[in-house]
Write a protein that holds these residues in place. Structure first.
Motif, short mmCIF file in Angstrom:
data_model
loop_
_atom_site.label_atom_id
_atom_site.label_comp_id
_atom_site.label_asym_id
_atom_site.label_seq_id
_atom_site.Cartn_x
_atom_site.Cartn_y
_atom_site.Cartn_z
N GLN A 29 93.84 -29.87 -10.24
CA GLN A 29 92.71 -30.67 -9.80
C GLN A 29 92.63 -32.00 -10.55
O GLN A 29 92.37 -33.04 -9.95
CB GLN A 29 91.41 -29.88 -10.00
CG GLN A 29 90.17 -30.57 -9.45
CD GLN A 29 90.27 -30.81 -7.94
OE1 GLN A 29 90.63 -29.91 -7.20
NE2 GLN A 29 89.96 -32.03 -7.50
N THR A 68 95.22 -34.35 -9.21
CA THR A 68 94.78 -34.88 -7.91
C THR A 68 93.81 -36.04 -8.10
O THR A 68 93.92 -37.10 -7.44
CB THR A 68 94.12 -33.77 -7.08
OG1 THR A 68 95.06 -32.71 -6.90
CG2 THR A 68 93.68 -34.29 -5.73
N VAL A 90 100.91 -28.16 -5.68
CA VAL A 90 100.20 -29.32 -5.14
C VAL A 90 101.11 -30.02 -4.14
O VAL A 90 102.29 -30.27 -4.45
CB VAL A 90 99.79 -30.29 -6.26
CG1 VAL A 90 99.13 -31.53 -5.67
CG2 VAL A 90 98.86 -29.60 -7.25
N LEU A 127 96.95 -35.90 -2.68
CA LEU A 127 97.41 -34.65 -3.28
C LEU A 127 96.48 -33.53 -2.85
O LEU A 127 95.25 -33.65 -2.95
CB LEU A 127 97.45 -34.74 -4.81
CG LEU A 127 98.78 -35.23 -5.42
CD1 LEU A 127 99.07 -36.67 -5.00
CD2 LEU A 127 98.74 -35.13 -6.95
N THR A 128 97.09 -32.44 -2.39
CA THR A 128 96.31 -31.30 -1.91
C THR A 128 96.77 -30.03 -2.61
O THR A 128 97.98 -29.74 -2.66
CB THR A 128 96.47 -31.14 -0.39
OG1 THR A 128 96.14 -32.37 0.26
CG2 THR A 128 95.58 -30.02 0.13
N ASP A 140 94.59 -40.10 -7.28
CA ASP A 140 93.69 -40.79 -6.34
C ASP A 140 93.15 -42.07 -6.95
O ASP A 140 93.03 -43.10 -6.26
CB ASP A 140 92.55 -39.86 -5.94
CG ASP A 140 91.65 -40.48 -4.90
OD1 ASP A 140 92.11 -40.67 -3.75
OD2 ASP A 140 90.48 -40.79 -5.24
#
Length: 479
Positions: free
Chosen positions: A134, A137, A45, A157-158, A141
């Motif tokens: 995921q 992330t 990530v 976060l990607t 957020d």
């Protein structure tokens, strides 16, 4: 311990070392086979911040991101991240159990979080890694988003690398486990071999004797498994290398106690069953074979054996002479065709030490020294009784027999101390029962003899015939 000591230990205990090494390899292989294979899947990530308008804003954002990466790595194992993963995948475990299978790390000075999941199911490991990425992330957020309705989280976060299904397990690592098992087994084997050598107090070779005393080693007799069946090896098999060792001992006796005057010796040992009686008998035979007038006296008035070894009548002997019951000339018995005579022990008295230390015994020793070239006294062991020490004081010289692999170092030390206490000199030491094979093997060249006799007379005859034929051919005669 020196290097050669360790080499000798390895040669002596190589079977133990190899066995423990194989056990270590087998144990490692067994553990590897019974373990459940574990697979590891990793997702990555990327953490970024909203770019600013100036270079200063970019530098501050980058510093802020690096600091946040470590915080987000610790956030991976929290329930707020793991509970959504459990619900999404339908896992029947708690968040604590799931957290034990997940490892989050951040490489130094980077903005990347690596999430690794270990599981016995490779597919499930990849699914958990992706679901955790995921969930992290989403949680970041929510946490970093300002309270305003239209506000946007400054941190993003990607998921830059999805976890794939691993083809091979990460554990157990069979080659590594077997290598570790080999090293552990080898180290354990060598350690036990060295420990056994350090704790072993028995005398094995000449070096062990030399570490205890400076007394000269005047002979070495190798171990003979048939010694009980043929104790008089010099008489029964005069051409054997073992017989030659007694003849070498005979030669070395000529150089002992040159200034003492007499040539009488007490043959004794530390404890019983070290071969002192057979050594005394064979040495007496070897001396007589060289033309020396020898008297073998059985001075072991507790367990006499000389009469049985020599095949003589032992009903009367030295005890009868000491108490005045018989004359010396009446009890001394000739043996064989050489100049060897034997004085048996006679009846076993209740007071052996007193008889051997009496003035009558001292006068008898003087008489024997005047009548014979060499007098050999077979005496009891030194540690159980004091007979040998008392007799050695009167005779003036003692030869101590030491059995390799049987006599302990403290026993030899105690025996030499017993002689020193009464002021009896030690003329030399004789090593018996020396091994012929292995790291402690005895070499016949150690004491100056390496040339034995041919045991097979047929071989000698064949060689003689070959030489004769060669001479006839050179003379031009056709055979």
């Amino acid at each position: 311990m020196e290097l050669r000591d360790y080499i000798r230990i390895l040669r002596k205990s190589w079977i133990l070392i190899v066995l423990l090494t194989l056990v270590g390899i087998g144990a490692a292989a067994t553990v590897s086979l019974i373990q459940t294979p574990k697979y590891s899947a990793t997702s990555k990530v990327f953490v970024s911040t909203q770019p600013g308008g100036t270079v200063s804003d970019l530098a501050q954002g980058n510093s802020f991101t690096v600091q946040r990466v470590n915080t987000y790595s610790d956030l991976v194992s929290t329930p707020i991240v793991l509970l959504p993963v459990i619900a999404e995948l339908g896992l029947e475990i708690s968040e604590g159990q799931l957290g034990e299978t997940i490892t989050a790390s951040a490489p130094l000075n980077t903005s990347i979080i690596e999430i690794a999941v270990t599981n016995s199911d490779p597919v499930l490991a990849a699914d958990i890694a992706n679901a955790t990425s995921q969930s992290l992330t989403n949680v970041v957020d929510q946490i970093e988003k300002p309270l305003e309705d239209d506000a946007v989280s400054p941190v993003k976060l990607t998921l830059v690398q999805q976890a794939t299904v691993p083809p091979l397990p990460v554990s157990p690592n069979v080659p590594l486990n077997i290598a570790l098992g080999l090293l552990v087994g080898l180290a354990l084997g060598v350690g036990l071999a060295v420990l056994r050598e350090v704790l072993d107090t028995r005398i094995r070779n000449e070096r062990d004797v030399e570490a205890i005393t400076d007394t000269a080693i005047i002979g070495g007799i190798v171990y003979d498994p048939k010694a009980k069946d043929r104790p008089l090896i010099v008489h029964d098999d005069p051409r054997s290398p073992r017989s030659e060792s007694f003849r070498t001992l005979r030669t070395n006796l000529q150089f002992l106690d040159v200034g003492r005057g007499g040539h009488s010796f007490v043959i004794t040992s530390s404890v019983q069953s070290e071969g002192k009686s057979t050594t005394a008998a064979n040495l007496a035979i070897a001396l007589a074979d060289s033309g020396t007038k020898v008297l073998l006296v059985d001075a072991d008035l507790r367990r006499p054996k000389v009469d049985a070894y020599m095949g003589l009548e032992g009903a009367v002997g030295i005890t009868d002479v000491l108490i005045g019951r018989a004359e010396l000339a009446d009890v001394v018995q000739p043996w064989g065709r050489s100049r060897l005579s034997v004085l048996p022990a006679g009846k076993i008295p209740p007071n052996p030490s007193e008889l051997l230390g009496s003035a009558t015994m001292a006068r008898l020793i003087s008489t024997l020294d005047a009548q014979y070239d060499v007098v050999i006294f077979d005496a009891p062991p030194l540690l159980p009784v004091t007979d040998a020490a008392i007799l050695a004081k009167l005779v003036g010289g003692a030869i101590v027999v030491v059995a390799a692999g049987r006599t302990h170092k403290n026993q030899l030390t105690g025996a030499l101390a017993a002689l020193e206490t009464v002021g009896a000199g030690v003329s030399g030491l004789v090593l018996t029962m020396l091994p012929t094979k292995g790291p402690d093997a005895y070499g016949y060249g150690n004491y100056g003899y390496g040339y034995g006799y041919l045991d097979d007379s047929a071989e000698t005859t064949t060689t003689t015939r070959k030489v004769a034929k060669a001479r006839v051919r050179r003379a031009g005669v056709k055979l």
